[in-house]
Design an enzyme around this catalytic site. Sequence first.
Site, PDB file in Angstrom:
ATOM      1  N   THR A  89      14.211  34.616  36.244  1.00 15.86           N
ATOM      2  CA  THR A  89      15.054  35.517  37.048  1.00 15.86           C
ATOM      3  C   THR A  89      15.742  34.683  38.115  1.00 15.86           C
ATOM      4  OG1 THR A  89      13.307  35.927  38.634  1.00 15.86           O
ATOM      5  CG2 THR A  89      13.483  37.468  36.812  1.00 15.86           C
ATOM      6  N   GLU A 149      12.789  41.494  33.923  1.00 20.50           N
ATOM      7  CA  GLU A 149      11.366  41.793  33.701  1.00 20.50           C
ATOM      8  C   GLU A 149      11.159  42.960  32.740  1.00 20.50           C
ATOM      9  OE1 GLU A 149      12.873  41.148  36.493  1.00 20.50           O
ATOM     10  OE2 GLU A 149      11.588  40.139  37.950  1.00 20.50           O
ATOM     11  N   LYS A 190      19.839  51.634  56.945  1.00 23.56           N
ATOM     12  CA  LYS A 190      19.192  52.734  57.662  1.00 23.56           C
ATOM     13  C   LYS A 190      19.828  52.868  59.038  1.00 23.56           C
ATOM     14  CE  LYS A 190      14.842  55.007  58.004  1.00 23.56           C
ATOM     15  NZ  LYS A 190      13.394  54.940  57.989  1.00 23.56           N
ATOM     16  N   TRP A 232      19.010  57.266  55.743  1.00 18.02           N
ATOM     17  CA  TRP A 232      19.317  56.263  54.724  1.00 18.02           C
ATOM     18  C   TRP A 232      20.759  56.414  54.264  1.00 18.02           C
ATOM     19  CZ3 TRP A 232      16.118  52.472  54.417  1.00 18.02           C
ATOM     20  CH2 TRP A 232      14.750  52.665  54.591  1.00 18.02           C
TER      21      TRP A 232
HETATM   22  P1  AMP Z   1      18.566  41.109  36.501  1.00 21.17           P
HETATM   23  O1  AMP Z   1      17.108  40.871  36.454  1.00 21.17           O
HETATM   24  O2  AMP Z   1      19.351  39.921  36.935  1.00 21.17           O
HETATM   25  O3  AMP Z   1      19.063  41.684  35.225  1.00 21.17           O
HETATM   26  O4  AMP Z   1      18.834  42.197  37.653  1.00 21.17           O
HETATM   27  C1  AMP Z   1      18.216  43.453  37.613  1.00 21.17           C
HETATM   28  C2  AMP Z   1      18.756  44.328  38.709  1.00 21.17           C
HETATM   29  O5  AMP Z   1      20.137  44.640  38.477  1.00 21.17           O
HETATM   30  C3  AMP Z   1      18.090  45.682  38.770  1.00 21.17           C
HETATM   31  O6  AMP Z   1      16.857  45.642  39.434  1.00 21.17           O
HETATM   32  C4  AMP Z   1      19.140  46.498  39.513  1.00 21.17           C
HETATM   33  O7  AMP Z   1      19.080  46.279  40.911  1.00 21.17           O
HETATM   34  C5  AMP Z   1      20.432  45.933  38.986  1.00 21.17           C
HETATM   35  N1  AMP Z   1      20.932  46.787  37.894  1.00 21.17           N
HETATM   36  C6  AMP Z   1      20.751  46.643  36.579  1.00 21.17           C
HETATM   37  N2  AMP Z   1      21.369  47.633  35.893  1.00 21.17           N
HETATM   38  C7  AMP Z   1      21.956  48.440  36.813  1.00 21.17           C
HETATM   39  C8  AMP Z   1      22.737  49.645  36.755  1.00 21.17           C
HETATM   40  N3  AMP Z   1      23.077  50.209  35.598  1.00 21.17           N
HETATM   41  N4  AMP Z   1      23.136  50.171  37.935  1.00 21.17           N
HETATM   42  C9  AMP Z   1      22.810  49.606  39.114  1.00 21.17           C
HETATM   43  N5  AMP Z   1      22.098  48.478  39.239  1.00 21.17           N
HETATM   44  C10 AMP Z   1      21.665  47.898  38.103  1.00 21.17           C
END
Ligand code: AMP
Length: 544
Positions: free
Chosen positions: A193, A337, A445, A450
Site C-alpha cells: 500500500t 487490503e 470538524k 462534522w
Molecule cells: P488504495 O488502497 O490505494 O486502493 O486506497 C483505498 C482507499 O481509496 C479507500 O480506503 C478509500 O478511502 C478510497 N476509495 C476507494 N474507492 C473509493 C470510492 N469509490 N469512493 C471514495 N473513496 C474510495
Amino acid sequence: MLGLMQRRELLISSIIQHAARHHGDAEVVSRRDDGQIVRTTYEKLERRARKLMGVLRELGVEFGDRVATLAMNSDRHLELYYAISGMGAVCHTINPRLAPDDIAYIIGHAEDHVLFVDACFAPLVAAIAPRLAAVLRAVVVLAEPYEMKPLGARLDLPPGMALHCYESLLDAAREEPDWPVFDENAASGLCYTSGTTGRPKGVLYSHRSSLLHAFQINGADAVGLRATTRVLPVVPMFHVNAWGLPYAAPMVGAALVMPGRHLDPVALLGLMDGERVDLSVGVPTVWLNLVNHMRQSGARFSTLKRIMSGGAALPRALVAAFAELGVEACQGWGMTETSPVVTFNEPKPATASLKGEALFDHAIKQGRALFGVDIRALGPDGAETRWDGKSQGDVSCRGHWIAKGYFRSPETEIADDAWFPTGDVGVIDANGFLQLTDRSKDLIKSGGEWISSIELENIAIGHPDVAEAAAIAAPDEKWGERPLLIVVPREGHEPRPDDVRAFFAGKVANFAIPDQVIVVEELPHGATGKILKSELRTIYASRR
Ligand code: AMP
C-alpha cells in the site's frame, strides 16, 4: 456426513486454462511503448505462460519466492501474473510511481530475487540497483532482443545482477507440460500500500481469495464481465491487481485491451474506439481528464457504454457528464487490503426507478456489499451505527478477500472473523448502500460539527469553471477547524473564489461553506492517482 462432490483447489492457473480451452480465440490487445498495437489470444498466452514457468525455474525461482514486476498493463504483464502465481511463486507488483527510496525498500522487504521490468523504467531500476545488490539476482526487461541494445548504458547493473531480455529467455525455454496443483491458500500476489505515513505495507493475496473475488466481481450486480465484453483497464496492474480484472476477464472470456503507458485522453479515446471497447475501469482523475477532452474536442464515444470508477469518490458532475455522452458511470469501493472490491453501486428494487437528479444523487454512493464480504460502521460510542443514511461511523469490513494482516508484520494479524478497520468514515442507508464522507484523517470538524470533504468537493466540481477540487481542514482559533477549498480551473475558465463560495449556498449547511477558496494550476496526486491531502495541509492549512 461429508458431501459427495469433487473438491478441487481454487488456483489462479485454472482461470487461464479455462480461457485457453473455452475462449481460446478471445483477444488480448496491448499498446507497446512505441505506440504499436499487438494482439494475442488466451490460447497463445496460456502457452507462453507455461514457457515462462520454465524461464522462472531456470532463473532459480522456487515455490513461495516473491518475483517482482515493474510494468504497465500489457499481455506480457498478464503472462507474468499467470506464470508466477501458477508455479506457486508470488507475483509482487510494484508501483513505479512510488518514490525510488520506497521501491528499493519494498524490494528488500519482500526479498525479490528477480525483477521483470518495462524498458521505460530502466532509468529507475538503474538508479536503485546499487542498493539492491544483495537481494536482486536478475533483471529481465520486457522487450525484444533488438530493443535491448539502446538500453545499454541506461541500465548499468552492479556485479552479480544479471540483465536478460524477456523474449530471448522465452525463445530458449521449454514449454512446461502442466500447471502444478497445490493448496489454494498459498500466497499468489503481493502489493504494497502506498500509505501516506510510514513505510509501505505488503498485502499478501492467496489463490483462493483472488478467485473468490473474481467470481464475485463478475456478478451481474458488479462489474459483470461477459464473453462479449471488451474491457480496457486503465487501472494499472500494479494497483491492487488492476482491481481483479486480469483474473475476471479470462474467467469469462472477455477481451482485454491494455493501454500500456499511453494514458492521456487522446490515446485512451483512440484505443477505445479502435478496439471497440465497451467498458473501461479506472480512477476519477482519468475520467475527469477524458470528459474534459470530450467537451473541448466535441468528440463522442463510438462503442463505450459504461465506465467503472473507484479509488476515490466519483463526483456527481462526472456521472452527469458521462450520462450526457451516453455512458453509464458506476462505482465500487475498496482498498488494497480488500482485493479491492467490497461494495458496488447497482440498483435494488427500492432504487431501480430513480431518474434524473435523484439517480445522480444515488450514483455517488459507494454501493452495497457483495456476497462474501460484510460492512459495518461504528459510531463514537463503539456501537454499530443505524442504517439510516445519517449516522456516521468508522467503516470496517470482513470476508473471504479481506486481509488479516500485513506481510512480515505478525503484530498486525487479526482473527479470521475479525473486522478490518478501513480508515474510511461513512453512513449506510436503509437499503444497505454505503456512502463515504471521508477518510478519517481527512474529516473536518468545525464547532463540533462534522463536515464531509467529499461532499464539498462534489459540489465544487459541479461549478462550471472548476475541473478538480480538494477540501481540507484549516486550523481555526474559534471553531477548531474550518473548511478550505482548493480548486483547479477548467481549461479556458477562471473561477472567482467568491463565485465558487456562493455556489455552495443552499447545497450544504451554512457552517459547511468553505471560508476560503484558493485557485491553483494543479493539485498534487499520489502514486495511485489520489489527491495528496497531507501535502495540501502542509502547504495551505496554516496560511490563513
Ligand atoms: P488504495 O488502497 O490505494 O486502493 O486506497 C483505498 C482507499 O481509496 C479507500 O480506503 C478509500 O478511502 C478510497 N476509495 C476507494 N474507492 C473509493 C470510492 N469509490 N469512493 C471514495 N473513496 C474510495
